[in-house]
Design an enzyme around this catalytic site. Structure first.
Site, PDB file in Angstrom:
ATOM      1  N   PRO A 138       0.830  -1.212   0.000  1.00 13.50           N
ATOM      2  CA  PRO A 138       0.000   0.000   0.000  1.00 13.50           C
ATOM      3  C   PRO A 138       0.866   1.264   0.000  1.00 13.50           C
ATOM      4  CG  PRO A 138      -0.813  -1.587   1.599  1.00 13.50           C
ATOM      5  CD  PRO A 138       0.506  -2.100   1.127  1.00 13.50           C
ATOM      6  N   LYS A 196       2.246   7.295   3.950  1.00  9.94           N
ATOM      7  CA  LYS A 196       1.611   5.987   4.079  1.00  9.94           C
ATOM      8  C   LYS A 196       1.033   5.761   5.476  1.00  9.94           C
ATOM      9  CE  LYS A 196       5.268   4.378   0.999  1.00  9.94           C
ATOM     10  NZ  LYS A 196       6.384   3.411   0.791  1.00  9.94           N
TER      11      LYS A 196
END
Length: 275
Positions: A2, A58
């Site tokens: 991700p 992130k």
């Protein structure tokens, strides 16, 4: 893994599904996923509710409210590791696979923190800025200004790709994103940062915004990206092309895309346009 676009998608998902619902219980299958002791996590969060989110790179930060919130702010930090995700579901259905941490809300719904490979982490913070400073995390890719990016790059003397992947330079740019940014800006990944011109840094800044906003708009579904993106050349397991080899050419000039290793990471670039 991700990257910023995926985590932004998770942030929006959490905001549309899980806010303003009192937490009744927290079930944790593996306490190694916690950066805060389970007892502390449960004591701090049970009875509270999520009221909003912030994302830097992130990292996802979930703000809470509840009894004594003004005297003792509590922020939940989520890092999605390599394969993390979120799933909101009703307690009447089966627990999602790999939902190793579950926040159970008083209304009968749950928020599962999906941890397939157990690289994901959850913990508590009191101050976001303190955490970012301690971890040396720079400005978020979506909010960094041209002058901030220029200042970060000019104080380094390294290749441009590793500089952009450094989370202290700009937060949230992973390997494929940096390759795409360099391709869109027409800058070679090995170009030294001290030799970058103002025009090149401006092109890099504009490309960061283009790549991130495009990825978020398509919810990080790579196959849906515009045809002029380098990402279609990369070797993805879910490539939309039957003949991947036929698509390994620059979408702008037709030159065969080069593949090398820069800063220890697999790198794709156009040897004609990124000199």
């Amino acid at each position: 893994m991700p990257e910023l676009p995926e985590v932004e998608t998770y942030r929006r998902y959490l905001e549309t599904s899980s806010l303003h619902q009192p937490i009744e219980a927290i079930d944790v299958e593996d306490t190694r996923l916690l950066t805060t002791p389970l007892s502390v996590l449960q004591e701090a969060l049970i009875g509270r509710w999520f009221i909003g989110t912030e994302r830097v790179g992130k990292n996802l930060f979930v703000l809470t409210d509840g009894p004594f919130a003004a005297e003792k702010p509590v922020i939940l930090h989520m890092h999605f590791g390599m394969t993390g995700d979120l799933e909101y579901y009703h307690s009447s259905v089966d627990r999602p696979k790999y939902a190793r941490i579950v926040f159970q809300f008083r209304n009968g719904f749950n928020l599962g923190f999906i941890c397939p490979r157990k690289f994901e982490r959850i913990g508590l913070l009191n101050h976001i800025d303190t955490y970012l400073k301690r971890k040396k995390i720079g400005r978020d890719g979506l909010s960094i200004t041209f002058s901030e990016l220029a200042g970060q790059l000019r104080r380094k003397k390294v290749m441009t790709k590793p500089a952009l992947m450094d989370q202290g330079t700009v937060a949230g740019l992973g390997n494929w994103i940096v390759d795409e940014v360099l391709f869109q800006a027409q800058v070679h990944p090995e170009k030294r940062t001290e030799t970058l011109t103002d025009d090149e840094i401006l092109r890099l800044h504009d490309a960061i915004q283009l790549v991130l906003t495009t990825a978020i708009r398509h919810e990080a579904q790579y196959r849906d990206f515009p045809a002029g993106f380098l990402i279609h050349v990369r070797e993805w397991d879910d490539s939309p092309y039957d003949d991947v080899e036929a698509h390994k050419f620059c979408p702008r000039c037709g030159t065969r895309i080069a593949k090398s290793e820069v800063g220890g990471r697999t790198t794709y670039f156009c040897p004609n346009e990124q000199r």
